[in-house]
Each structure stands twice: as structure tokens, then as C-alpha cells.
Scaffold this active site. Structure first.
Site, short mmCIF file in Angstrom:
data_model
loop_
_atom_site.label_atom_id
_atom_site.label_comp_id
_atom_site.label_asym_id
_atom_site.label_seq_id
_atom_site.Cartn_x
_atom_site.Cartn_y
_atom_site.Cartn_z
N HIS A 232 -24.13 17.55 20.44
CA HIS A 232 -24.09 18.74 21.30
C HIS A 232 -25.07 19.83 20.88
O HIS A 232 -24.97 20.95 21.38
CB HIS A 232 -22.69 19.35 21.33
CG HIS A 232 -21.64 18.47 21.92
ND1 HIS A 232 -21.28 18.53 23.25
CD2 HIS A 232 -20.89 17.49 21.38
CE1 HIS A 232 -20.33 17.64 23.49
NE2 HIS A 232 -20.08 16.99 22.37
N LYS B 101 -20.56 33.93 27.84
CA LYS B 101 -20.70 32.75 26.97
C LYS B 101 -20.60 33.25 25.54
O LYS B 101 -20.58 34.47 25.32
CB LYS B 101 -22.04 32.05 27.19
CG LYS B 101 -23.23 33.03 27.20
CD LYS B 101 -24.57 32.35 27.46
CE LYS B 101 -24.82 32.01 28.90
NZ LYS B 101 -24.99 30.61 29.18
N ARG B 102 -20.55 32.35 24.56
CA ARG B 102 -20.57 32.80 23.17
C ARG B 102 -21.82 33.65 22.93
O ARG B 102 -22.87 33.41 23.55
CB ARG B 102 -20.56 31.60 22.22
CG ARG B 102 -19.21 30.91 22.15
CD ARG B 102 -18.11 31.85 21.71
NE ARG B 102 -18.30 32.20 20.32
CZ ARG B 102 -17.62 31.68 19.31
NH1 ARG B 102 -16.66 30.80 19.55
NH2 ARG B 102 -17.86 32.05 18.07
N LYS C 175 -29.07 32.28 23.00
CA LYS C 175 -28.64 32.45 24.39
C LYS C 175 -29.22 33.73 25.00
O LYS C 175 -29.16 33.93 26.21
CB LYS C 175 -27.11 32.46 24.48
CG LYS C 175 -26.47 31.13 24.06
CD LYS C 175 -24.95 31.20 24.13
CE LYS C 175 -24.26 29.98 23.55
NZ LYS C 175 -24.19 28.83 24.48
N THR D 284 -22.49 24.61 30.41
CA THR D 284 -21.53 24.14 31.42
C THR D 284 -21.04 25.32 32.26
O THR D 284 -20.63 25.13 33.40
CB THR D 284 -20.31 23.45 30.76
OG1 THR D 284 -19.90 24.22 29.63
CG2 THR D 284 -20.67 22.05 30.30
N LYS E 26 -20.21 25.92 36.51
CA LYS E 26 -19.04 26.56 37.14
C LYS E 26 -19.52 27.62 38.13
O LYS E 26 -18.98 27.73 39.25
CB LYS E 26 -18.14 27.19 36.07
CG LYS E 26 -17.50 26.15 35.15
CD LYS E 26 -16.95 26.74 33.86
CE LYS E 26 -16.74 25.61 32.85
NZ LYS E 26 -16.50 26.11 31.47
C1 26Q Z 1 -19.00 22.97 12.65
C2 26Q Z 1 -18.72 22.98 11.28
C3 26Q Z 1 -17.94 24.00 10.73
C4 26Q Z 1 -17.45 24.98 11.57
C5 26Q Z 1 -17.73 24.97 12.92
C6 26Q Z 1 -18.52 23.97 13.46
C7 26Q Z 1 -18.83 23.96 14.90
C8 26Q Z 1 -17.83 24.22 15.83
C9 26Q Z 1 -18.12 24.22 17.17
C10 26Q Z 1 -20.10 23.68 15.38
C11 26Q Z 1 -20.38 23.68 16.72
C12 26Q Z 1 -19.38 23.95 17.64
C13 26Q Z 1 -19.59 24.00 19.09
C14 26Q Z 1 -20.70 23.66 19.69
C15 26Q Z 1 -20.83 23.79 21.13
O1 26Q Z 1 -19.98 24.32 21.81
N1 26Q Z 1 -21.93 23.29 21.70
C16 26Q Z 1 -22.13 23.36 23.12
O2 26Q Z 1 -21.63 22.17 23.70
C17 26Q Z 1 -21.65 22.23 25.12
C18 26Q Z 1 -21.00 20.96 25.64
O3 26Q Z 1 -21.83 19.87 25.44
C19 26Q Z 1 -23.07 22.39 25.62
O4 26Q Z 1 -23.01 22.57 27.01
C20 26Q Z 1 -23.73 23.60 24.98
O5 26Q Z 1 -25.09 23.66 25.34
C21 26Q Z 1 -23.60 23.52 23.47
O6 26Q Z 1 -24.11 24.70 22.87
#
Ligand code: 26Q
Length: 837
Positions: free
Chosen positions: A386, A577-578, A583, A685, A689
Site C-alpha cells: 500500500h 484525509k490523514r 498529501k 480511496t 467516494k
Molecule cells: C506500520 C508500522 C508501525 C506502525 C504503523 C504502521 C502503519 C500503519 C498504517 C503503516 C501504514 C499504515 C497505513 C497505510 C495506508 O493507509 N495506506 C493507504 O492505503 C490505501 C489503501 O490501499 C491507499 O489508497 C492509500 O494511497 C495509502 O496511502
């Protein structure tokens, strides 16, 4: 919040021709449908009167009673689904994810069970609206953002497509933090979403499993000369299953989301207790239960946190033990057919420790030979990536693994050794290649590269949008793509049209269904029939009316949460978004400042009055993201307090953006900002929406924007900015000051920012932001894209001032959103990765 209807008020009586064939379980549902009103009514009355022991008609109690009654209605179908899957020997997919961002369940469950009208009726007798009760529900915030919400949309689509898929996750005691804004700054507060209990879950202690940590390994040779590994003196934690039902849309299937909670094992307590150490026993209990206490609130990896690794292993081990136990129950100890009936999808590398764990279970516990076990593992595992940000790739220090999971580290070494033989064979004598591709990263602190581990073990590796997959295979994972090209594939993300159109936008749903019938709810491609109506005067008028009412509802939300007045006559320009530098919320804010300067200088000719909304959470340790929130709030404060700006411009920062907020935001948005630096957003995503709900996109050539543009055409999309290759090329010789000097608008904005106008009481706080924009190593290249964004925004204004043109464009966007249904995406996983029916 709004009191508007949340579900279709009109639905075509007969399903449109060519609807998907209903699966077998549906017949049973149809039979029980007639009874459902009675049983829901009866269950509700009983829950309220007896089970909840509440004689007062309290809204929280009524929500609980209703949720419990709805869950009751699901139980028979839930049991039948399981029974039939077993009987039919349907292939099972385990979707392993550290995050499931479910949001609220009530309204969506009613929609999928087609009980909304019945429910409204029954509540009439209690003089309370469904909306009032829906708002009593806490969001299940068990995720950060895109990745977690994608998992939730996928569960809905899997159930709707009649697939035998189980979501496996963690039942965090505290989900995503609640965001408060104090003096413009983000303040995090714990989200105790389980405080009042969770009516949707069922605790299933019969599925308990034990997960081991720490200890050491020992080997012995048995009487037949076979070597065995023992993992001894471990600290054990019990994983307790909590099941949540996932109903498909109108098909009677109910899948399961199984969330694990960590508890101390009885043995552990007892051992301590027998030694008379009561307090130690209780402390140990706490330590065990810490594992599932809190979701890590980072959406790009926070490397090296021990508790996070414990969470990952806990989820992986518990879920795999659960799968193997079920297999043995049905098939005994012969695992040869396991991959034919099972797939395991890894949602990013977060559960990738499942690879060595499955090897351990098969070799150490079920006593398979290494090669047989590897055959099984490498034919079950599939990995979804991702992210393209290199800093987000997970690496676990070897030292930490050696201590916490010694047996697992041994297995990783063995996997690596065998795999590197293959690399050596492919690139003879190329030592650099071996080092580069090794699962173990060498250096001062050797570490396990989790993405490499996942790729080596998986038969499928996929990206989440066309550009993302292409960049993976030519960049980050190039060597692997060269070695195993057939593993790599693209599955462009999608979102569920049930929650993100049918449920959240009942007015548009009613309008669309009045012309097309309701077949689009499960076949979103049918929305393309709206193109023919895009110039129909009546239809366009109704389309505008719907948007207007949805804008009123959004304005009300903004009024309540931000105390800013949004006028539905103005253009609603939204970015939620985050908060992350890539972004580029900052680029949005710079543009708002520019509009403000135009107003101050009297340059309002052709200007379109607009309300800009920004929302999102920053990771608590991400200083720059938090500073961007502060800037948004300070700029909002100055603009909204300036009477000169009032007719033209408003800015609001929405605190605590979450799934339920999005349900009101996307229907009421005119313009959706998807403005990431090209090559950085894997997919996005939220963009989908908004598109589904008829918003137009202002976007860069990044992630799924590219495919959205392809579907809707350039005339219906506001494109700007450098593309991914241009960004990469420019990086070598980026001189932001040249862009600033060349743009009167941007120079003006930078001067005002530097003057301290937005931080009169707090001198210099925005210096890091100014420095970032002016730095030649700014990875996000704000200055380079500013002029292009400004010009695109001029086009937006022009288009919006022609209501007929805007309406037609809006209709074209909804019409072209069919490809971005998660049903499409999941059909792709089904046919090309899982090979299940
Ligand atoms: C990893 C290790 C330790 C702590 C946290 C994490 C961690 C947690 C969540 C790393 C990444 C995430 C989330 C990533 C994320 O949301 N990515 C998004 O995924 C979406 C679905 O595929 C995409 O549409 C987005 O582009 C992408 O940023």
C-alpha cells in the site's frame, strides 16, 4: 447532526433485469423476510423490556436494544452460511489486517438486510427516529485511514459477492485517538469505544488459542533420527476470539470478522499464584492484555516499536492456529490440499510475520518436512502493498526478533538461505545482488525486511492502482519483478457503493433509482446509464436540488463542529484525509491564502465564492503534520474573522474526521481535492467516494486519480501539476525560489506567511513550514505545482459559475464511478488471486 433520511426512500419494486444471480442462501432469506418485521419488533420490545432492564426510554438503551435485535436477526443466516460453506467445500480466504476501520454498523447492516423501512416503522411506535438512534453508536475506529477502511469495504464486497472470506484483526481496547483542537493545535484523547459494550460482537471462547513469546529454542533427535525443534520456557498469552457479523447485501450471506483480544493464560496466573505471588500474577495479566490495548496511530510505519511487533505476531499466530485447527477438524493431518482450499491475504507487511509462523506451525507442530511446508506456505500467501514511501517499509531489528521470537528468527534465516540460492542461480557471482535482495539487511543494526519476506513467500504481490503497481515493479521491487514477473499484478482499489452511496446519500440514491432501478447497488457499472440523463433538464434540476440539500447537511455539521458558517450557495471545496506532507494539505492552504490576498487587494473579478473544508488526523509524533493543522486553524481564524472576506471565502478545519463524518461530507461536496505529489499516493480511496457522490476532482496524476480521469475524461476533471517522471527528474535540480519569484501569487503568499500575519501572538511558529517550502530538497515540491494549481482553480471557478455545465460534469462523474466499486476490485482478487467462487 442532521436528521435526514439515511436510506433509500424509493426503491424500484422489481430488481432490474440481469441482476446478479442470487446465491443459494437467499431462498431462505426470502422466506424469513416476511417474518422479519414481526421478529425485529418482538426482539426489540424484549431487548428493551427484559434484557436491558431499562424502564426509562433512554436513547442509548434503545440503540443497544435495536442493535442487539438486528444482530439476532442475523444469527440464523450466520450459522447457515458457515454450514453451507463447509458442506460445499468452498475455498476460504483469510484477510489478515492490523486494521479494520468499520465505522458505525447499524445503518449499514439494516441496508444490507433490507430492513430499513421495517425498522423505521417499528420505531414510530416509540416516537424516536432511526437517525437519532444511529447517532448513539460509537465509530469502530480500528484503523488509521485508507488501508483500514479498504479492509472494511472489502469485507462488505466479499459478503455481497458470496465469497467465503474471514477478516482477522485485533480488538483494540482503544481505537484511533479522538482529535480535539485546542488553540489551533491537535490534542489527542483516548477513544474508549468499548466503554458501553459493543452490541455487534460475540465472544467465542471455544476458539481460544495460545500465542508464545520469548523463551529459547532447543533441538532433539527422535528415535527415527528426525530432528525436532522445541520452543521452550515461553511466556504465553491467550487469544480470545470476538466475532462480528458481516452481512452481504440482500443475499443472506453473513461472513465473519474475527477480532482477537489478548488475555493472560490461566496457567500463567496459577503458576504465580501457587508461589503465593498474587501481585505478580495480576501484573502479568496486565502485561498480556497490553498487547491489544491500543492501535498505533501512524499511517506510515513507526519502525522498531516492540509492542507493535508483539501485536503483529499475536494476530498472525492466533489467526493461523485458528485456520489450521479448522482444517484438521475437517481433513485430519493431511495438509496437501490446504492451498487448494485456503488463501491468506496479507494487508501490507503488517501481518507478514505470518509467513515464518505458518512454517513453524507446519514443521514444528504438525511435523511436516520443510519442503512440503514451504510448498503450502508459498501457495497460500498473497501480499498487497500500500505504499511507495521507502521510509514506510517495515524493518524489524534482528536483535528484537532473537529475543521475542527466537524460533521465528531461525525460520526466517532458513527461508532466506534457500531463497538466496535461487538468487545466486539467477545472477551467478553477483554478490551485490545477494546483499541487495537479502531478506536480512546488514549494517550496524541488522534487520528483517518484511516486504522482501512477504514477496519471497507469496504467489501474488499486488499494488493498489495502475501507476502504483507500475512504480513498484520498476522501482522499489524491481529485482523481484525481474526474478518472478508472474507474481506481480495490479488490483485497483474500490469502495463499497452500499455505504458510500446507497447508505450515506439517500437523496441521490432515490433520484438515481427513480430512473435506473436499484440494480446499480450491486452492479455499479450500470451508473453509466446516467450519462444519457446529463442534459435532461428535469433530471439536472433534481440533481442540483439533491446536492443543495446535502450541502445544507454538511453546512450544519461544520457549524456544529467548527462554529463556521458555510453557505450552501457557495462552492464547497473539500480535502479530508490523514494529514501528511505528501498529501499536500499545505498546498491547499497556500491557495486559500492567495484567494484571501486577492480579496484584500480588491481583485475579486470572476472570483467564485467558496467554502474550503480541511479535515484529518496527524500522527501524534509527526511534528510537521501537526504544524500544518495549526496553520490551517490560524488561517481560518483570520479569514473567518475578516468581514471583507465573508462574501467570498470561508475556511474551516473539521476536528476528529472519521468514517461517520465522511458519510455527511462526501454527499455535500462540490470539489474534491486529491493533490498529492505525483508518485506518492499509492491509490487514494476518498477520491472515489467523492466521485461516486457527484463531486468533481481537482487532482494530480497520482494513484487512482489517473484511472478516474481515464474513466470520466479530461473535460470532467481538473488536472494539474507535474507527473511522476517529471517530479523525479526535477528533484535533481529543484530550485523552489525560482518558482516563487516567477509567480506573483506565490511570492505574495510567502511574504504574508513570513510577515507573521497568521501568528501574531506566536512569533516564528511557522518558520519550519516556510523553510520546508523554500528548501531545494523539499520532496513534495509545493512551489513547483503552485501556479498549475492556481490556474486549475480558476477553471474550477469558471465551470462552477455555469450551473448547467457543472451539473452535467457532476452527473458524468457519478456515471463514470462504476469501476471504483470494491465489488469490481474483489471480483479481481477472486478471479486472479484467490481463484475461488
Ligand atoms: C506500520 C508500522 C508501525 C506502525 C504503523 C504502521 C502503519 C500503519 C498504517 C503503516 C501504514 C499504515 C497505513 C497505510 C495506508 O493507509 N495506506 C493507504 O492505503 C490505501 C489503501 O490501499 C491507499 O489508497 C492509500 O494511497 C495509502 O496511502
Amino acid at each position: 447532526m442532521t436528521d435526514t433520511p439515511k436510506t433509500p426512500t424509493r426503491r424500484a419494486k422489481k430488481p432490474a433485469a440481469g441482476r446478479q444471480k442470487k446465491p443459494a442462501v437467499a431462498a431462505e432469506t426470502a422466506q424469513t423476510a416476511a417474518m422479519s418485521h414481526d421478529s425485529l419488533t418482538a426482539a426489540f420490545a424484549r431487548q428493551l423490556r427484559y434484557d436491558l432492564c431499562w424502564d426509562d426510554q433512554n436513547e442509548e438503551a434503545m440503540f443497544d436494544a435495536l442493535a442487539l435485535s438486528v444482530k439476532e436477526q442475523l444469527l440464523d443466516n450466520w450459522r447457515n452460511t458457515r454450514k453451507q460453506d463447509l458442506q460445499q467445500g468452498k475455498k476460504h480466504v483469510a484477510y489478515l489486517s492490523l486494521e479494520f476501520l468499520m465505522g458505525r454498523t447499524l445503518g449499514n447492516a439494516l441496508l444490507n438486510m433490507q430492513l430499513t423501512q421495517e425498522c423505521r416503522q417499528l420505531l414510530q411506535e416509540y416516537a424516536v427516529s432511526l437517525e437519532t438512534l444511529e447517532q448513539q453508536e460509537h465509530d469502530a475506529g480500528l484503523g488509521n485511514g485508507g488501508l483500514g477502511r479498504l479492509a472494511a469495504c472489502f469485507l462488505d464486497s466479499c459478503a455481497t459477492l458470496d465469497l467465503n472470506v474471514t477478516g482477522y484483526g485485533i480488538r483494540y481496547e482503544y481505537g484511533m485517538f479522538l482529535q480535539k483542537i485546542v488553540d489551533g493545535y491537535q490534542v489527542e484523547q483516548p477513544d474508549r469505544w468499548l466503554r458501553d459494550g459493543n452490541p455487534w460482537e460475540v465472544r467465542v471462547p471455544q476458539h481460544n488459542v495460545t500465542v508464545q513469546f520469548f523463551g529459547h529454542t532447543q533441538s532433539y533427535v527422535d528415535s527415527k533420527g528426525r530432528r525436532h525443534m522445541l520452543w521452550c520456557d515461553t511466556q504465553d498469552v491467550m487469544a480470545v476470539a470476538y466475532d462480528v457479523p458481516i452481512p452481504g447485501y440482500g443475499n443472506g450471506r453473513v461472513n465473519t470478522l474475527r477480532l482477537w483480544k489478548a488475555e493472560a493464560t490461566n496457567e500463567f496466573d496459577l503458576a504465580e499464584f501457587n508461589q503465593g505471588d498474587y501481585t505478580e500474577a495480576v501484573a502479568a495479566k496486565n502485561q498480556a492484555e497490553q498487547i491489544t490495548m491500543v492501535l498505533y496511530p501512524n499511517d506510515s510505519s513507526e519502525n522498531g516499536k516492540e509492542l507493535r511487533l508483539r501485536q503483529q505476531y499475536f494476530l498472525s499466530s492466533a489467526s493461523l492456529q485458528d485456520l489450521l485447527r479448522q482444517w484438521v477438524q475437517q481433513h485430519g493431518m493431511d495438509f496437501s490440499e490446504f492451498p487448494r482450499y485456503n488463501a491468506i491475504q496479507l494487508n501490507d507487511t503488517h501481518p507478514a510475520i505470518a509467513v515464518p509462523e505458518l512454517m513453524r506451525l507446519l514443521v514444528d507442530v504438525y511435523e511436516l518436512e520443510w519442503d512440503a511446508a514451504w510448498h503450502i506456505v508459498s501457495n497460500c500467501m498473497a501480499y498487497t502493498n500500500h505504499t511507495l514511501l521507502p521510509e514506510a517499509l517495515e524493518r524489524w531489528p534482528v536483535r528484537m526478533l532473537a529475543h521475542m521470537l527466537p524460533r521465528i528468527l531461525d525460520i526466517i534465516y532458513e527461508i532466506n538461505a534457500r531463497y538466496l540460492d535461487e538468487v545466486a542461480h539467477r545472477w551467478p557471482g553477483d554478490v551485490a545482488k545477494l546483499r541487495q535482495m537479502s531478506i536480512i539487511e546488514e549494517g550496524d543494526e541488522p534487520a528483517v525486511r518484511m516486504a522482501y519476506l512477504a514477496i519471497v513467500a507469496s504467489y501474488s504481490v499486488n499494488g493498489v492502482a495502475a501507476l502504483h503497481t507500475q512504480l513498484l515493479t520498476t522501482g522499489l521491487f524491481r529485482d523481484f519483478h525481474e526474478l518472478w514477473p508472474a507474481k506481480f499484478n495490479n488490483r485497483t482499489n474500490g469502495v463499497t457503493p452500499r455505504r458510500w452511496l446507497a447508505y450515506c446519500n439517500p437523496r441521490l440514491t432515490a433520484l438515481i433509482s427513480s430512473r435506473l432501478g436499484d440494480g446499480w447497488i450491486t452492479e455499479l457499472g450500470r451508473l453509466s446509464a446516467l450519462n444519457a440523463l446529463s442534459t435532461d433538464a428535469d433530471f439536472c434540476r433534481e440533481w442540483r436540488q439533491v446536492k443543495q440539500l446535502n450541502k445544507q447537511a454538511l453546512a450544519q455539521l461544520v457549524q456544529e463542529r467548527c462554529h463556521v458558517e458555510f453557505s450552501p450557495e457557495m462552492l464547497f471545496d473539500v480535502q479530508v484525509k490523514r494529514i501528511h506532507e505528501y498529501k499536500r494539505q499545505l498546498l491547499n492552504i497556500l491557495h486559500v491564502i492567495h484567494l484571501y490576498q486577492r480579496i484584500l487587494s480588491g481583485d475579486t473579478h470572476g472570483m467564485q465564492p467558496r467554502c474550503v473544508l480541511i479535515g484529518g488526523k496527524a500522527a501524534p509524533g509527526y511534528a510537521m503534520a501537526k504544524l500544518i493543522i495549526k496553520l490551517a486553524n490560524n488561517v481560518a481564524h483570520m479569514i473567518n474573522g475578516d468581514s471583507r472576506a465573508k462574501p467570498w471565502l470561508r475556511l474551516a478545519f473539521l476536528p476528529d474526521y472519521n468514517v461517520s463524518a465522511m458519510e455527511t461530507i462526501c454527499p455535500g461536496t462540490d470539489l474534491s481535492e486529491q493533490i498529492s505529489t505525483a508518485g506518492k499516493e499509492a491509490s487514494g480511496t476518498g477520491n472515489m467516494k467523492f466521485m461516486m457522490n457527484g463531486a468533481l476532482t481537482l487532482g494530480t496524476l497520482d494513484g487512482a486519480n489517473i484511472e478516474m480521469l481515464e474513466e470520466v475524461g479530461e473535460d470532467n476533471f481538473f488536472l494539474f501539476g507535474l507527473n511522476a517522471p517529471a517530479v523525479d527528474e526535477l528533484r535533481m535540480h529543484y530550485r523552489p525560489w525560482e518558482y516563487i519569484a516567477a509567480s506573483e501569487a506565490l511570492s505574495g503568499v510567502m511574504s504574508l506567511l513570513k510577515s507573521g500575519y497568521f501568528n501574531l501572538q506566536e512569533p516564528d511558529i511557522f518558520a519550519p513550514i516556510v523553510a520546508a517550502i523554500e528548501s531545494p530538497s523539499d520532496p513534495w515540491m509545493l512551489a513547483a505545482d503552485f501556479e498549475s494549481l492556481r490556474l486549475a482553480q480558476l477553471e474550477v471557478a469558471k465551470a462552477y459559475q455555469d450551473p448547467q455545465r457543472w451539473t452535467t460534469m457532476s452527473i458524468h462523474n457519478t456515471a463514470a464511478s462504476g469501476r471504483f466499486s470494491s465489488d469490481e476490485t474483489i471480483a479481481g482478487y477472486r478471479d486472479h488471486i484467490w481463484h475461488c467462487r
